[in-house]
Design an enzyme around this catalytic site. Structure first.
Site, PDB file in Angstrom:
ATOM      1  N   THR A 131       0.818  -1.214   0.000  1.00 36.28           N
ATOM      2  CA  THR A 131       0.000   0.000   0.000  1.00 36.28           C
ATOM      3  C   THR A 131       0.857   1.271   0.000  1.00 36.28           C
ATOM      4  OG1 THR A 131      -1.481   1.282   1.443  1.00 36.28           O
ATOM      5  CG2 THR A 131      -0.097  -0.315   2.527  1.00 36.28           C
ATOM      6  N   ASP A 132       0.263   2.364  -0.454  1.00 40.94           N
ATOM      7  CA  ASP A 132       0.964   3.658  -0.385  1.00 40.94           C
ATOM      8  C   ASP A 132       1.042   4.166   1.056  1.00 40.94           C
ATOM      9  OD1 ASP A 132      -1.727   4.300  -0.005  1.00 40.94           O
ATOM     10  OD2 ASP A 132      -1.742   5.960  -1.431  1.00 40.94           O
ATOM     11  N   GLU A 133       0.265   3.556   1.969  1.00 46.18           N
ATOM     12  CA  GLU A 133       0.220   4.073   3.343  1.00 46.18           C
ATOM     13  C   GLU A 133       1.557   3.894   4.068  1.00 46.18           C
ATOM     14  OE1 GLU A 133      -3.454   3.363   5.427  1.00 46.18           O
ATOM     15  OE2 GLU A 133      -4.539   3.098   3.544  1.00 46.18           O
ATOM     16  N   TYR A 156      -1.722  -0.542  10.956  1.00 44.42           N
ATOM     17  CA  TYR A 156      -1.858  -1.192   9.640  1.00 44.42           C
ATOM     18  C   TYR A 156      -0.658  -0.881   8.762  1.00 44.42           C
ATOM     19  CZ  TYR A 156      -3.246  -1.630   4.723  1.00 44.42           C
ATOM     20  OH  TYR A 156      -3.265  -1.909   3.381  1.00 44.42           O
ATOM     21  N   LYS A 160       2.346  -3.323   7.259  1.00 46.73           N
ATOM     22  CA  LYS A 160       2.616  -3.487   5.817  1.00 46.73           C
ATOM     23  C   LYS A 160       4.056  -3.053   5.509  1.00 46.73           C
ATOM     24  CE  LYS A 160       0.171  -4.587   2.899  1.00 46.73           C
ATOM     25  NZ  LYS A 160      -0.218  -5.927   2.340  1.00 46.73           N
TER      26      LYS A 160
HETATM   27  P1  NAD Z   1      -9.541  -7.483   2.048  1.00 42.67           P
HETATM   28  O1  NAD Z   1      -9.552  -7.181   3.512  1.00 42.67           O
HETATM   29  O2  NAD Z   1     -10.764  -7.214   1.250  1.00 42.67           O
HETATM   30  O3  NAD Z   1      -9.188  -9.033   1.825  1.00 42.67           O
HETATM   31  C1  NAD Z   1      -8.169  -9.670   2.534  1.00 42.67           C
HETATM   32  C2  NAD Z   1      -8.234 -11.163   2.219  1.00 42.67           C
HETATM   33  O4  NAD Z   1      -7.160 -11.790   2.926  1.00 42.67           O
HETATM   34  C3  NAD Z   1      -9.533 -11.826   2.689  1.00 42.67           C
HETATM   35  O5  NAD Z   1      -9.991 -12.719   1.697  1.00 42.67           O
HETATM   36  C4  NAD Z   1      -9.118 -12.575   3.940  1.00 42.67           C
HETATM   37  O6  NAD Z   1      -9.896 -13.736   4.190  1.00 42.67           O
HETATM   38  C5  NAD Z   1      -7.669 -12.929   3.619  1.00 42.67           C
HETATM   39  N1  NAD Z   1      -6.877 -13.113   4.843  1.00 42.67           N
HETATM   40  C6  NAD Z   1      -6.797 -12.282   5.920  1.00 42.67           C
HETATM   41  N2  NAD Z   1      -6.011 -12.816   6.858  1.00 42.67           N
HETATM   42  C7  NAD Z   1      -5.564 -14.007   6.366  1.00 42.67           C
HETATM   43  C8  NAD Z   1      -4.701 -15.018   6.867  1.00 42.67           C
HETATM   44  N3  NAD Z   1      -4.158 -14.918   8.080  1.00 42.67           N
HETATM   45  N4  NAD Z   1      -4.435 -16.083   6.072  1.00 42.67           N
HETATM   46  C9  NAD Z   1      -4.966 -16.189   4.835  1.00 42.67           C
HETATM   47  N5  NAD Z   1      -5.828 -15.284   4.333  1.00 42.67           N
HETATM   48  C10 NAD Z   1      -6.108 -14.198   5.090  1.00 42.67           C
HETATM   49  O7  NAD Z   1      -8.284  -6.714   1.480  1.00 42.67           O
HETATM   50  P2  NAD Z   1      -8.112  -5.938   0.095  1.00 42.67           P
HETATM   51  O8  NAD Z   1      -8.659  -4.579   0.240  1.00 42.67           O
HETATM   52  O9  NAD Z   1      -8.555  -6.799  -1.030  1.00 42.67           O
HETATM   53  O10 NAD Z   1      -6.507  -5.797   0.054  1.00 42.67           O
HETATM   54  C11 NAD Z   1      -5.710  -6.823  -0.485  1.00 42.67           C
HETATM   55  C12 NAD Z   1      -4.247  -6.424  -0.387  1.00 42.67           C
HETATM   56  O11 NAD Z   1      -4.026  -5.202  -1.076  1.00 42.67           O
HETATM   57  C13 NAD Z   1      -3.778  -6.203   1.053  1.00 42.67           C
HETATM   58  O12 NAD Z   1      -2.470  -6.721   1.168  1.00 42.67           O
HETATM   59  C14 NAD Z   1      -3.772  -4.690   1.204  1.00 42.67           C
HETATM   60  O13 NAD Z   1      -2.813  -4.284   2.148  1.00 42.67           O
HETATM   61  C15 NAD Z   1      -3.421  -4.269  -0.202  1.00 42.67           C
HETATM   62  N6  NAD Z   1      -3.942  -2.940  -0.607  1.00 42.67           N
HETATM   63  C16 NAD Z   1      -5.264  -2.638  -0.450  1.00 42.67           C
HETATM   64  C17 NAD Z   1      -5.740  -1.406  -0.864  1.00 42.67           C
HETATM   65  C18 NAD Z   1      -7.197  -1.031  -0.750  1.00 42.67           C
HETATM   66  O14 NAD Z   1      -7.567   0.100  -1.031  1.00 42.67           O
HETATM   67  N7  NAD Z   1      -8.090  -1.942  -0.364  1.00 42.67           N
HETATM   68  C19 NAD Z   1      -4.863  -0.478  -1.445  1.00 42.67           C
HETATM   69  C20 NAD Z   1      -3.505  -0.832  -1.593  1.00 42.67           C
HETATM   70  C21 NAD Z   1      -3.064  -2.073  -1.175  1.00 42.67           C
HETATM   71  P1  TYD Z   2     -10.765   3.915   4.433  1.00 35.69           P
HETATM   72  O1  TYD Z   2     -11.696   3.469   3.365  1.00 35.69           O
HETATM   73  O2  TYD Z   2     -10.835   3.263   5.784  1.00 35.69           O
HETATM   74  O3  TYD Z   2      -9.291   3.806   3.836  1.00 35.69           O
HETATM   75  P2  TYD Z   2      -7.860   4.322   4.430  1.00 35.69           P
HETATM   76  O4  TYD Z   2      -8.055   4.800   5.801  1.00 35.69           O
HETATM   77  O5  TYD Z   2      -7.040   3.080   4.375  1.00 35.69           O
HETATM   78  O6  TYD Z   2      -7.417   5.379   3.488  1.00 35.69           O
HETATM   79  O7  TYD Z   2     -10.974   5.470   4.664  1.00 35.69           O
HETATM   80  C1  TYD Z   2     -10.797   6.417   3.616  1.00 35.69           C
HETATM   81  C2  TYD Z   2     -10.909   7.799   4.215  1.00 35.69           C
HETATM   82  O8  TYD Z   2     -12.251   7.993   4.683  1.00 35.69           O
HETATM   83  C3  TYD Z   2     -10.023   8.010   5.426  1.00 35.69           C
HETATM   84  O9  TYD Z   2      -9.516   9.337   5.407  1.00 35.69           O
HETATM   85  C4  TYD Z   2     -10.951   7.818   6.612  1.00 35.69           C
HETATM   86  C5  TYD Z   2     -12.289   8.308   6.084  1.00 35.69           C
HETATM   87  N1  TYD Z   2     -13.491   7.647   6.626  1.00 35.69           N
HETATM   88  C6  TYD Z   2     -14.540   8.417   7.144  1.00 35.69           C
HETATM   89  O10 TYD Z   2     -14.494   9.652   7.162  1.00 35.69           O
HETATM   90  N2  TYD Z   2     -15.641   7.771   7.621  1.00 35.69           N
HETATM   91  C7  TYD Z   2     -15.742   6.417   7.639  1.00 35.69           C
HETATM   92  O11 TYD Z   2     -16.772   5.874   8.136  1.00 35.69           O
HETATM   93  C8  TYD Z   2     -14.655   5.643   7.102  1.00 35.69           C
HETATM   94  C9  TYD Z   2     -14.722   4.140   7.095  1.00 35.69           C
HETATM   95  C10 TYD Z   2     -13.557   6.309   6.604  1.00 35.69           C
END
Ligand code: NAD
Ligand code: TYD
Length: 352
Positions: A131-133, A156, A160
């Site tokens: 992630t960019d975070e 988080y 990561k």
């Molecule tokens: P998500 O939470 O929707 O899905 C996570 C998946 O991982 C689920 O299917 C869960 O069952 C599985 N999982 C969790 N713990 C596990 C374990 N201990 N063993 C095996 N499986 C396990 O997540 P997402 O949003 O699809 O993100 C996927 C990846 O991309 C993550 O690594 C996240 O850090 C990264 N990412 C997400 C975003 C975003 O905006 N969602 C952005 C950048 C990077």
């Molecule tokens: P989120 O989807 O949790 O992603 P991330 O924190 O990983 O960027 O949140 C996106 C933005 O929205 C973040 O600045 C937090 C804000 N947010 C709210 O204001 N209200 C909410 O209920 C949630 C879930 C997030």
């Protein structure tokens, strides 16, 4: 490649990636390795679950023996690692779950790959999805580049960042062939309604309050999930070993502006009065340590690999809302936890 294990394939981004890979690479076996936590939902993969090049295996990546058994059984040439605890708010209430899955789980996978590939690393690849975070929080200007120093500020992002460092360390120390991607916020179908956009869509549907943290001025760079899946596919196949690539949407939005746009689009689609959903906006206590701004400089992947985001935000958001409106049962089941039963019925005899 003959066989690729995708971890976290039952989650939001993983399920889009599996759809793409199963269809695009019919001669490659795609194995979805997932523990099915609250965020994992096999319903997301219903339409491809019977494809001959797809299998599912229920494994917790914190359990090294189970990971190793799956690796020995499926002998992957490639691993694309997405499994993670992914929600910042949950990391604030329960950081250990993030240490376990994101740090220890990732190192378990690296150790299993190292063991499986110890005699021959040729043609093998471990792609770590991050992630960019990890780069921390930006002020009003500037962008995260691949060379930006890591500065994680939530449990988080710290977990990561740690996993990213282990991936790089295993490349340098043990010559594991790795690539890494760091992406901005994703949105689209199948996202669990704890994240901003699906949470707001669900609440608008239910006419519940729309909780905005703090003043709503925090900025995120939003990317449509299929564009992220396309970027992962590209980096996995064409990325240079040992390199990381930033992926972003060039699409920065203040949270409050995004929620206003969402309300307007939804009122129109639902035939509600103008302003009806906006009246649900409620400012709530800010998230602890809330990062102010994320923004990605994605020139490297654009110039070196020719990847660009394909959708503009209004289009992507409209498509996303349509999906949730057409899949209200999915939303209901996901929010009620009923999808766990789906897994029990379908896969009770399919474990490693
Ligand atoms: P998500 O939470 O929707 O899905 C996570 C998946 O991982 C689920 O299917 C869960 O069952 C599985 N999982 C969790 N713990 C596990 C374990 N201990 N063993 C095996 N499986 C396990 O997540 P997402 O949003 O699809 O993100 C996927 C990846 O991309 C993550 O690594 C996240 O850090 C990264 N990412 C997400 C975003 C975003 O905006 N969602 C952005 C950048 C990077
Ligand atoms: P989120 O989807 O949790 O992603 P991330 O924190 O990983 O960027 O949140 C996106 C933005 O929205 C973040 O600045 C937090 C804000 N947010 C709210 O204001 N209200 C909410 O209920 C949630 C879930 C997030």
């Amino acid at each position: 490649m003959n066989s690729i294990i995708i971890t976290g394939g039952a989650g939001f981004i993983g399920s889009h990636l599996i759809h793409r890979m199963v269809k695009k690479y019919p001669d490659t076996k795609i194995i979805n390795l997932d523990a099915l936590t609250y965020a994992g939902n096999l319903e997301n993969l219903k339409d491809i679950e019977n494809e001959s090049n797809y299998s599912f295996v229920k494994v917790d990546i914190c359990d090294f023996d189970a990971v190793m058994a799956a690796f020995r059984k499926y002998k992957p040439d490639g691993i694309i690692h997405l499994a993670a605890e992914s929600h910042v708010d949950r990391s604030i209430t329960n950081p250990m779950a993030f240490v376990n899955t994101n740090v220890i789980g990732t190192v378990n996978l690296l150790n299993a790959a190292r063991e499986l590939w110890k005699d021959n690393m040729e043609g093998k690849k471990f792609h770590h999805v991050s992630t960019d975070e990890v780069f921390g929080s930006l002020g009003d200007t500037g962008f995260f580049k691949e060379s930006t120093a890591y500065d994680p500020r939530s449990p988080y992002s710290a977990s990561k960042a740690s996993s990213d460092h282990f991936v790089s360390a295993y490349h340098h120390t043990y010559k594991i062939p790795v690539v890494m991607t760091n992406c901005s916020n994703n949105y689209g179908p199948y996202q669990f309604p704890e994240k901003l956009i699906p949470l707001m869509i669900n609440n608008i549907l239910l006419k519940k309050e729309l909780p905005i943290y703090g003043k709503g001025l925090n900025i995120r760079d939003w990317l449509y999930v299929e564009d992220h899946a396309a970027a992962i596919d590209l980096v996995f196949h064409k990325g240079e070993l040992g390199e990381s690539y930033n992926i972003g949407g060039k699409n920065e939005w203040k949270n409050i502006d995004l929620v206003h746009l969402l309300c307007r689009q939804m009122d129109e689609k639902l035939g509600r009065e103008k302003g009806e959903s906006e009246s649900l906006i409620t400012y709530v206590k800010d998230r602890a340590g809330h990062d102010m701004r994320y923004a990605i400089d994605s020139q490297k992947i654009e110039k070196e690999l020719g990847w660009f985001p394909s959708l503009n935000f209004e289009e992507g958001l409209s498509k996303t809302i349509d999906w949730y409106l057409n899949n209200k049962d999915w939303l209901k089941r996901v929010t009620s936890g009923e999808y766990a039963k789906y897994y029990q019925d379908m896969y009770k005899n399919r474990e490693v």
